[in-house]
Design a protein around this motif. Structure first.
Motif, PDB file in Angstrom:
ATOM      1  N   GLU A 222       0.841  -1.194   0.000  1.00 15.10           N
ATOM      2  CA  GLU A 222       0.000   0.000   0.000  1.00 15.10           C
ATOM      3  C   GLU A 222       0.877   1.246   0.000  1.00 15.10           C
ATOM      4  O   GLU A 222       1.842   1.353   0.752  1.00 15.10           O
TER       5      GLU A 222
ATOM      6  N   ARG B 127      -6.091  -3.053  -4.586  1.00 18.14           N
ATOM      7  CA  ARG B 127      -6.883  -2.746  -3.397  1.00 18.14           C
ATOM      8  C   ARG B 127      -6.849  -1.236  -3.201  1.00 18.14           C
ATOM      9  O   ARG B 127      -5.797  -0.608  -3.299  1.00 18.14           O
ATOM     10  N   THR B 128      -8.001  -0.634  -2.943  1.00 16.03           N
ATOM     11  CA  THR B 128      -8.091   0.812  -2.760  1.00 16.03           C
ATOM     12  C   THR B 128      -8.285   1.147  -1.289  1.00 16.03           C
ATOM     13  O   THR B 128      -8.613   0.277  -0.476  1.00 16.03           O
ATOM     14  N   SER B 129      -8.097   2.412  -0.956  1.00 14.75           N
ATOM     15  CA  SER B 129      -8.215   2.842   0.442  1.00 14.75           C
ATOM     16  C   SER B 129      -9.638   2.706   0.967  1.00 14.75           C
ATOM     17  O   SER B 129      -9.848   2.599   2.164  1.00 14.75           O
ATOM     18  N   SER B 130     -10.616   2.681   0.088  1.00 17.01           N
ATOM     19  CA  SER B 130     -12.009   2.536   0.523  1.00 17.01           C
ATOM     20  C   SER B 130     -12.356   1.081   0.819  1.00 17.01           C
ATOM     21  O   SER B 130     -13.493   0.777   1.170  1.00 17.01           O
ATOM     22  N   GLY B 131     -11.378   0.186   0.657  1.00 23.31           N
ATOM     23  CA  GLY B 131     -11.628  -1.231   0.900  1.00 23.31           C
ATOM     24  C   GLY B 131     -12.086  -1.971  -0.331  1.00 23.31           C
ATOM     25  O   GLY B 131     -12.293  -3.177  -0.292  1.00 23.31           O
ATOM     26  N   GLY B 132     -12.237  -1.266  -1.432  1.00 16.60           N
ATOM     27  CA  GLY B 132     -12.651  -1.908  -2.671  1.00 16.60           C
ATOM     28  C   GLY B 132     -11.489  -2.588  -3.372  1.00 16.60           C
ATOM     29  O   GLY B 132     -10.326  -2.377  -3.035  1.00 16.60           O
ATOM     30  N   THR B 133     -11.826  -3.404  -4.356  1.00 14.34           N
ATOM     31  CA  THR B 133     -10.825  -4.089  -5.167  1.00 14.34           C
ATOM     32  C   THR B 133     -11.163  -3.874  -6.630  1.00 14.34           C
ATOM     33  O   THR B 133     -12.304  -4.071  -7.043  1.00 14.34           O
TER      34      THR B 133
ATOM     35  N   ARG C  66      -3.328   2.804  -2.654  1.00 11.45           N
ATOM     36  CA  ARG C  66      -3.582   1.582  -3.392  1.00 11.45           C
ATOM     37  C   ARG C  66      -2.470   0.579  -3.115  1.00 11.45           C
ATOM     38  O   ARG C  66      -1.388   0.931  -2.686  1.00 11.45           O
TER      39      ARG C  66
END
Length: 168
Positions: free
Chosen positions: A51, A71-77, A94
């Motif tokens: 990250e 992986r993004t900071s919002s928890g998404g992929t 990310r």
């Protein structure tokens, strides 16, 4: 500076000529007078870039071969597959992970100004009365391959060229 367009790399040839296990930066934009930086980076199957975030610049990432996920900071992929184009706005966090066939991608961003040695502004020189001594050395945060200063305190991989940082 010569303003004549020129072919710098043929990506099919570049990827085909790289050794099968080669990882990290396979190519860099290095022409004098440029206003852009670009890198072709390869991660092996299961390889990761920890990250990180780019605080100053937007980055465009184009997947050239293989696949993986971001992986993004919002928890998404975000799924990454060949021909996927991802915009990474400055300050976005990310992490990348290569899939079973590895991940090869191109990053492009505005060129960072070079580091210069000079006097710090007066406000930066003044330290609060309860602090003293010199600033900590940040040499362990400089990528040994491309010279980029990492924003991460304990980087595993360089976000610019993908090279692993030496173990501490």
């Amino acid at each position: 500076m010569d303003a004549t367009p020129q072919v710098l790399a043929v990506l099919d040839e570049l990827l085909a000529s790289a050794a099968p296990g080669e990882r990290g930066a396979l190519w860099r934009l290095a022409e004098q007078g440029r206003e852009l930086d670009a890198n072709v980076v390869r991660l092996p199957p299961g390889g990761r870039v920890g990250e990180h975030q780019e605080d100053l610049l937007d980055v465009l990432l184009v997947v050239l071969a293989g696949g993986g996920s971001m992986r993004t900071s919002s928890g998404g992929t975000l799924d990454l597959a060949a021909t996927t184009v991802v915009w990474l706005p400055r300050t976005s966090r990310r992490a990348l992970e290569a899939g079973p066939h590895g991940l090869t991608y191109l990053t492009v961003h505005r060129r960072r100004p070079g580091l210069a040695i000079g006097s710090a502004p007066a406000a930066a020189v003044r330290a609060p009365a309860d602090e003293g001594g010199e600033a900590p050395c940040m040499l362990d945060l400089v990528c040994p391959e491309c010279g980029r200063l990492s924003a991460d305190r304990a980087p595993a991989f360089c976000s610019a060229c993908g090279e692993p940082f030496p173990r501490r």
